[in-house]
Design an enzyme around this catalytic site. Structure first.
Site, PDB file in Angstrom:
ATOM      1  N   GLU A  81      -7.903 -12.260   2.813  1.00 19.59           N
ATOM      2  CA  GLU A  81      -8.410 -10.957   2.719  1.00 19.59           C
ATOM      3  C   GLU A  81     -10.210 -10.993   1.851  1.00 19.59           C
ATOM      4  O   GLU A  81     -10.692 -10.073   1.933  1.00 19.59           O
ATOM      5  CB  GLU A  81      -8.179 -10.458   1.756  1.00 19.59           C
ATOM      6  CG  GLU A  81      -6.244 -10.288   2.719  1.00 19.59           C
ATOM      7  CD  GLU A  81      -5.871  -8.859   1.606  1.00 19.59           C
ATOM      8  OE1 GLU A  81      -6.142  -7.801   1.447  1.00 19.59           O
ATOM      9  OE2 GLU A  81      -4.918  -8.975   0.485  1.00 19.59           O
ATOM     10  N   HIS A 125       1.483  -1.361  -0.020  1.00 24.44           N
ATOM     11  CA  HIS A 125       0.170   0.351   0.189  1.00 24.44           C
ATOM     12  C   HIS A 125       0.342   1.193  -0.039  1.00 24.44           C
ATOM     13  O   HIS A 125       0.273   2.332   0.701  1.00 24.44           O
ATOM     14  CB  HIS A 125      -0.968   0.185   1.477  1.00 24.44           C
ATOM     15  CG  HIS A 125      -1.912  -0.862   1.155  1.00 24.44           C
ATOM     16  ND1 HIS A 125      -3.086  -1.519   0.719  1.00 24.44           N
ATOM     17  CD2 HIS A 125      -2.339  -2.504   1.739  1.00 24.44           C
ATOM     18  CE1 HIS A 125      -4.215  -1.616   0.458  1.00 24.44           C
ATOM     19  NE2 HIS A 125      -3.562  -2.907   1.283  1.00 24.44           N
TER      20      HIS A 125
END
Length: 182
Positions: A109, A6
């Site tokens: 996830e 990220h």
């Protein structure tokens, strides 16, 4: 955690971060941008020992991550004689010990990945499971405490003792207890 997923950090910058962390007692976990053979090899050659592979959906993807992180005969990681992890060739024991000193964390996830957690955890070489805190919730279309309740209901219950540690960002005592019993 050194986050390459990220955060706009590339391989040369990651090496600088690993050098800086190497001067401390901390043991860095490097979250990779993807389950990619080249990224795994580069980070391990750069001196990372614990990698977190994001968005692992099933046992096959977990096997692919483990194989990329291990030298033969346990995996397919390419061998380079001189790199930072081997102290540029000065550590004569590096190749012999690298597999035992490399740790692979897979990140679950999605609801599908959470449902496949027992099969993923059973993959030899997966050292821990990490439950992604945001994406799973978003995919289930819920947020906050109800997200954790839904995740607990959808997660397969493991019988007996856990074979792999499970973790997530523990924001409450309830979440920590749930991860301990996952």
């Amino acid at each position: 955690m050194l986050d390459l997923e990220h955060v706009p950090v590339d391989a040369p910058q990651a090496i600088e971060h690993l050098r800086a962390i190497g001067n401390t007692k901390a043991a860095p976990v490097v979250r990779l941008p993807w389950n990619d053979l080249v990224w795994i090899k580069r980070i391990l050659d750069a001196g990372g020992q614990t990698i977190m592979v994001p968005f692992v959906q099933n046992a096959e993807e977990a096997k692919r991550a483990v194989a990329a992180a291990r030298y033969a005969p346990e995996g397919i990681r390419g061998v380079a004689a001189v790199h930072r992890a081997s102290q540029y060739g000065a550590d004569a024991t590096y190749l012999r010990n690298a597999n035992a000193q490399t740790y692979v964390i897979v990140q679950l996830e999605t609801p599908e990945a959470v449902a496949a957690a027992p099969e993923i955890a059973a993959v030899k070489g997966v050292d821990a499971l990490f439950l992604g805190p945001g994406i799973s919730r978003r995919r289930w279309g819920i947020w906050g405490r109800s997200a954790m309740r839904r995740c607990r209901r959808k997660s397969p219950r493991r019988r007996g003792r856990r074979s792999r540690p499970a973790s997530r960002l523990a924001l409450s005592g309830r979440t920590r207890r749930w991860c301990k019993n996952f």
